[in-house]
Design an enzyme around this catalytic site. Structure first.
Site, PDB file in Angstrom:
ATOM      1  N   GLY A  88      -3.661   1.303  -2.090  1.00 57.29           N
ATOM      2  CA  GLY A  88      -2.458   0.522  -1.388  1.00 57.29           C
ATOM      3  C   GLY A  88      -2.651  -0.751  -1.891  1.00 57.29           C
ATOM      4  O   GLY A  88      -3.896  -1.331  -2.291  1.00 57.29           O
ATOM      5  N   GLY A  90      -4.162  -3.849  -1.242  1.00 59.98           N
ATOM      6  CA  GLY A  90      -5.286  -4.182  -0.195  1.00 59.98           C
ATOM      7  C   GLY A  90      -5.208  -5.699  -0.310  1.00 59.98           C
ATOM      8  O   GLY A  90      -6.192  -6.316   0.810  1.00 59.98           O
ATOM      9  N   ARG A  91      -4.652  -6.459  -1.161  1.00 58.42           N
ATOM     10  CA  ARG A  91      -4.510  -7.812  -1.070  1.00 58.42           C
ATOM     11  C   ARG A  91      -3.433  -8.413  -1.630  1.00 58.42           C
ATOM     12  O   ARG A  91      -3.403  -9.577  -2.200  1.00 58.42           O
ATOM     13  CB  ARG A  91      -5.923  -8.386  -1.871  1.00 58.42           C
ATOM     14  CG  ARG A  91      -5.778  -7.885  -3.258  1.00 58.42           C
ATOM     15  CD  ARG A  91      -6.761  -8.589  -4.149  1.00 58.42           C
ATOM     16  NE  ARG A  91      -7.020  -8.226  -5.496  1.00 58.42           N
ATOM     17  CZ  ARG A  91      -7.876  -8.662  -6.528  1.00 58.42           C
ATOM     18  NH1 ARG A  91      -8.266  -9.833  -6.236  1.00 58.42           N
ATOM     19  NH2 ARG A  91      -7.780  -8.380  -7.486  1.00 58.42           N
ATOM     20  N   ASP A 123     -11.837  -8.073   1.396  1.00 60.67           N
ATOM     21  CA  ASP A 123     -11.453  -9.325   2.168  1.00 60.67           C
ATOM     22  C   ASP A 123     -10.053  -9.697   1.868  1.00 60.67           C
ATOM     23  O   ASP A 123      -9.580 -10.572   2.406  1.00 60.67           O
ATOM     24  CB  ASP A 123     -12.339 -10.508   1.848  1.00 60.67           C
ATOM     25  CG  ASP A 123     -12.124 -10.861   0.446  1.00 60.67           C
ATOM     26  OD1 ASP A 123     -11.579 -10.164  -0.348  1.00 60.67           O
ATOM     27  OD2 ASP A 123     -13.109 -11.742  -0.061  1.00 60.67           O
ATOM     28  N   GLY A 124      -9.307  -8.840   1.067  1.00 58.99           N
ATOM     29  CA  GLY A 124      -7.830  -9.203   0.782  1.00 58.99           C
ATOM     30  C   GLY A 124      -7.816 -10.702  -0.015  1.00 58.99           C
ATOM     31  O   GLY A 124      -6.526 -10.912  -0.225  1.00 58.99           O
ATOM     32  N   ARG A 181       4.535   2.387  -9.107  1.00 61.22           N
ATOM     33  CA  ARG A 181       3.400   2.897  -9.889  1.00 61.22           C
ATOM     34  C   ARG A 181       3.330   4.242 -10.090  1.00 61.22           C
ATOM     35  O   ARG A 181       3.751   5.068  -9.161  1.00 61.22           O
ATOM     36  CB  ARG A 181       1.969   2.306  -9.391  1.00 61.22           C
ATOM     37  CG  ARG A 181       1.990   0.842  -9.311  1.00 61.22           C
ATOM     38  CD  ARG A 181       0.840   0.488  -7.961  1.00 61.22           C
ATOM     39  NE  ARG A 181       1.324  -0.871  -7.477  1.00 61.22           N
ATOM     40  CZ  ARG A 181       0.284  -1.799  -8.088  1.00 61.22           C
ATOM     41  NH1 ARG A 181      -0.366  -1.638  -8.856  1.00 61.22           N
ATOM     42  NH2 ARG A 181       0.557  -2.963  -7.500  1.00 61.22           N
ATOM     43  N   ASP A 250      -2.994   3.806 -10.693  1.00 59.52           N
ATOM     44  CA  ASP A 250      -2.357   2.779  -9.941  1.00 59.52           C
ATOM     45  C   ASP A 250      -1.931   1.580 -10.715  1.00 59.52           C
ATOM     46  O   ASP A 250      -1.176   0.554 -10.045  1.00 59.52           O
ATOM     47  CB  ASP A 250      -3.169   2.465  -8.566  1.00 59.52           C
ATOM     48  CG  ASP A 250      -4.537   1.861  -9.288  1.00 59.52           C
ATOM     49  OD1 ASP A 250      -5.334   2.634  -9.861  1.00 59.52           O
ATOM     50  OD2 ASP A 250      -4.847   0.891  -8.891  1.00 59.52           O
TER      51      ASP A 250
HETATM   52  P1  AMP Z   1      -6.998  -3.727  -8.636  1.00 65.15           P
HETATM   53  O1  AMP Z   1      -8.541  -3.520  -9.549  1.00 65.15           O
HETATM   54  O2  AMP Z   1      -6.542  -5.017  -8.763  1.00 65.15           O
HETATM   55  O3  AMP Z   1      -6.084  -2.952  -9.412  1.00 65.15           O
HETATM   56  O4  AMP Z   1      -7.244  -3.186  -7.335  1.00 65.15           O
HETATM   57  C1  AMP Z   1      -7.414  -1.840  -6.993  1.00 65.15           C
HETATM   58  C2  AMP Z   1      -7.326  -1.654  -5.519  1.00 65.15           C
HETATM   59  O5  AMP Z   1      -8.217  -2.397  -4.800  1.00 65.15           O
HETATM   60  C3  AMP Z   1      -6.260  -1.951  -5.187  1.00 65.15           C
HETATM   61  O6  AMP Z   1      -5.483  -1.031  -4.141  1.00 65.15           O
HETATM   62  C4  AMP Z   1      -6.321  -3.334  -4.554  1.00 65.15           C
HETATM   63  O7  AMP Z   1      -5.412  -3.775  -3.329  1.00 65.15           O
HETATM   64  C5  AMP Z   1      -7.580  -3.213  -3.874  1.00 65.15           C
HETATM   65  N1  AMP Z   1      -8.322  -4.343  -3.798  1.00 65.15           N
HETATM   66  C6  AMP Z   1      -9.037  -5.041  -5.027  1.00 65.15           C
HETATM   67  N2  AMP Z   1      -9.655  -6.296  -4.408  1.00 65.15           N
HETATM   68  C7  AMP Z   1      -9.321  -6.269  -3.175  1.00 65.15           C
HETATM   69  C8  AMP Z   1      -9.742  -7.236  -2.179  1.00 65.15           C
HETATM   70  N3  AMP Z   1     -10.401  -8.192  -2.501  1.00 65.15           N
HETATM   71  N4  AMP Z   1      -9.404  -7.014  -0.965  1.00 65.15           N
HETATM   72  C9  AMP Z   1      -8.881  -5.672  -0.775  1.00 65.15           C
HETATM   73  N5  AMP Z   1      -8.306  -4.692  -1.426  1.00 65.15           N
HETATM   74  C10 AMP Z   1      -8.751  -5.101  -2.723  1.00 65.15           C
HETATM   75 MG    MG Z   2      -4.179  -2.309  -9.444  1.00 68.23          MG
END
Ligand code: AMP
Ligand code: MG
Length: 484
Positions: A88, A90-91, A123-124, A181, A250
């Site tokens: 989901g 997350g940020r 931390d989002g 996705r 995703d």
């Molecule tokens: P990504 O590698 O950007 O595709 O992220 C993979 C998953 O991790 C997704 O669900 C993102 O929303 C979550 N995510 C990545 N970095 C953060 C963060 N700093 N805080 C919260 N969720 C994160």
């Molecule tokens: Mg991603």
């Protein structure tokens, strides 16, 4: 409509509630604009001329949403490096869907806008360097004529984000034709409710493949359409030497746009095993493995559709296996046509494939630069100097000339075909790293210069020189980090 031209018409919010959580971005301390994509804003029908710099930074920092935005975080799941996980946004937060003057529906999304119910304890937030990497790379991909999400703005938030050390926090505004996705389908399938999957299928068809509405077997048609789009996309990546780095399910869209630029990079010396991601120890997402992984991801997508396909067709499981397996031949065909174009060959001859693989084999043996080798071939005379003073290369060149002579079209047409398919410039990783380091220290000039150089990548010109050389051994970047 908002004063700045935002024209929202939000539809995702009408999907079942399980697909999202409504929430606003977390306000930031001191938003400051780092880079803004004025040509994209204007294409989207946006106009910020009547808005102060501070108000614009406040908007793109999340402190002041435009009228009509109904922000939400999307729910999704995904296979990360082969393992299933609940994920989901997350940020990230989708503001809503903006309709452009030409009638295009675009998601406006923040990345780095604070925690959400899907943050899983993180931390989002996002760090300036990686957000600028996405901005640079996505805009470069767009200029290379490759389907991709776009980047409208990067704003620093005046706060430190801690990743081993304190780094400047930033928010990227991403523009996408949607954020649906493969992982969204995996999430829908988990709900164990055929109605939910059906709604997502209908929504995706409405949004991206409206002609399928008239078809008999809608779910199967959607699957086939997505497979075709992904085969096209991966062919483009291979054409320019792009390595996505994290092809988790995703990070694969139903629209066929490249999404989620993390530890991605362009290959310098040709080597099919090239990997950049610091966490990809097995080479799962290596350059040459990208078509296999795309097919693997598409199989995960197909599985989520099985309950609907069972109603639509007989022997659904066998059919989807066949359709997904068809990716191999489909991709191979597209790859061959693409490589022929890179070599200026019209038509299709049986000998083309060995001509192509001979060149690639030679490039790998001598460590020739992928982009520059093809660029040098677009010059009318044989390339000189290293690594071309080599008998194997000269023999290959003679074969190629003989093959070109069989073209029904004149040499001039071959050269323009090649020039349209072989970029003169790509965002080389060592250059990108220099630009990110300078920007992190407050110097934005190298960023602006690089963005300008990448705007017209198929037009070779002298001001591109500083961006065309492969890295010296000391500058070589072997890994890029997610830097989340
Ligand atoms: P990504 O590698 O950007 O595709 O992220 C993979 C998953 O991790 C997704 O669900 C993102 O929303 C979550 N995510 C990545 N970095 C953060 C963060 N700093 N805080 C919260 N969720 C994160
Ligand atoms: Mg991603």
């Amino acid at each position: 409509m908002d004063d700045s031209g935002f024209n929202f018409n939000n539809t995702y919010i009408h999907l079942p509630k399980a697909f999202y959580t409504e929430l606003s971005p977390v306000p930031v301390r001191k938003p400051e604009m780092v880079t803004f994509n004025a040509p994209l804003a204007s294409d989207m029908g946006l106009d910020f001329s009547g808005i102060s710099t501070d108000a614009k930074a406040a908007m793109f920092g999340g402190n002041n949403m435009p009228k009509g935005a109904e922000p939400l975080a999307q729910a999704y799941a995904g296979h990360q490096f082969g393992h299933f996980t609940m994920l989901g946004d997350g940020r990230a937060i989708v503001w809503g869907e903006h309709i452009t003057p030409s009638g295009q529906r675009l998601d406006i999304q923040f990345k780095g806008s604070g925690p959400t119910p899907y943050s899983r304890g993180a931390d989002g937030r996002a760090v300036l360097g990686p957000m600028l990497r996405e901005y640079i790379t996505s805009e470069a991909m767009h200029a290379l004529n490759i389907p991709t999400t776009r980047s409208l703005a990067v704003v620093t938030n005046g706060e430190k984000v801690y990743r081993e050390t304190g780094l400047p926090g930033a928010i990227l505004t991403r523009i996408a034709s949607s954020h649906i996705r493969v992982g969204t389908f995996e999430y829908a399938a988990l709900q164990q409710d055929k109605g939910i999957i059906q709604k997502l299928v209908n929504y995706t068809i409405d949004r991206h493949y409206p002609w399928i509405k008239e078809e008999h077997n809608k779910t199967l048609s959607l699957l086939k359409a997505v497979i075709e789009k992904q085969a096209d996309l991966i062919t483009h990546w291979m054409r320019v030497g792009f390595i996505h780095g994290v092809m988790n399910t995703d990070n694969m869209t139903l629209s066929g746009e490249t999404i989620d630029y993390g530890p991605c990079a362009f290959m310098d010396a040709y080597n099919p095993r090239t990997v950049f991601s610091s966490i990809d120890h097995m080479g799962r997402y290596a350059y040459a493995n990208q078509p296999n992984i795309a097919q693997w991801n598409l199989a995960r997508l197909a599985e989520t559709m099985l309950p609907l396909l069972d109603d639509e067709i007989e022997n659904a499981a066998d059919t989807i296996e066949e359709v997904v397996n068809g990716f191999g031949a489909l991709y191979k065909d597209k790859w061959l046509s693409m490589m022929r174009a890179k070599l200026g060959l019209f038509g299709a001859r049986a000998e083309d494939e060995s001509l192509i693989t001979d060149l690639l084999g030679w490039m790998q043996r001598v460590g020739a630069d992928y982009t520059n080798t093809f660029q040098h071939l677009t010059e009318e005379k044989p390339p000189q100097g290293e690594p071309y003073n080599d008998r194997a290369f000269k023999e290959w060149y003679t074969h190629w000339q003989a093959q070109l002579a069989k073209n029904t079209k004149p040499l001039k047409s071959s050269l323009s075909l090649m020039r349209a398919n072989n970029p003169a410039v790509i965002p080389r990783n060592h250059k990108v790293e220099q630009v990110l380091a300078a920007a992190t220290n407050g110097d934005l000039k190298p960023l602006k210069n690089l963005l300008t150089a990448l705007q017209e990548p198929y037009k070779n010109r002298s001001d591109l020189k500083p961006y065309q050389s492969p890295p010296e051994p000391g500058d070589r970047v072997y890994q890029t980090f997610c830097g989340t």
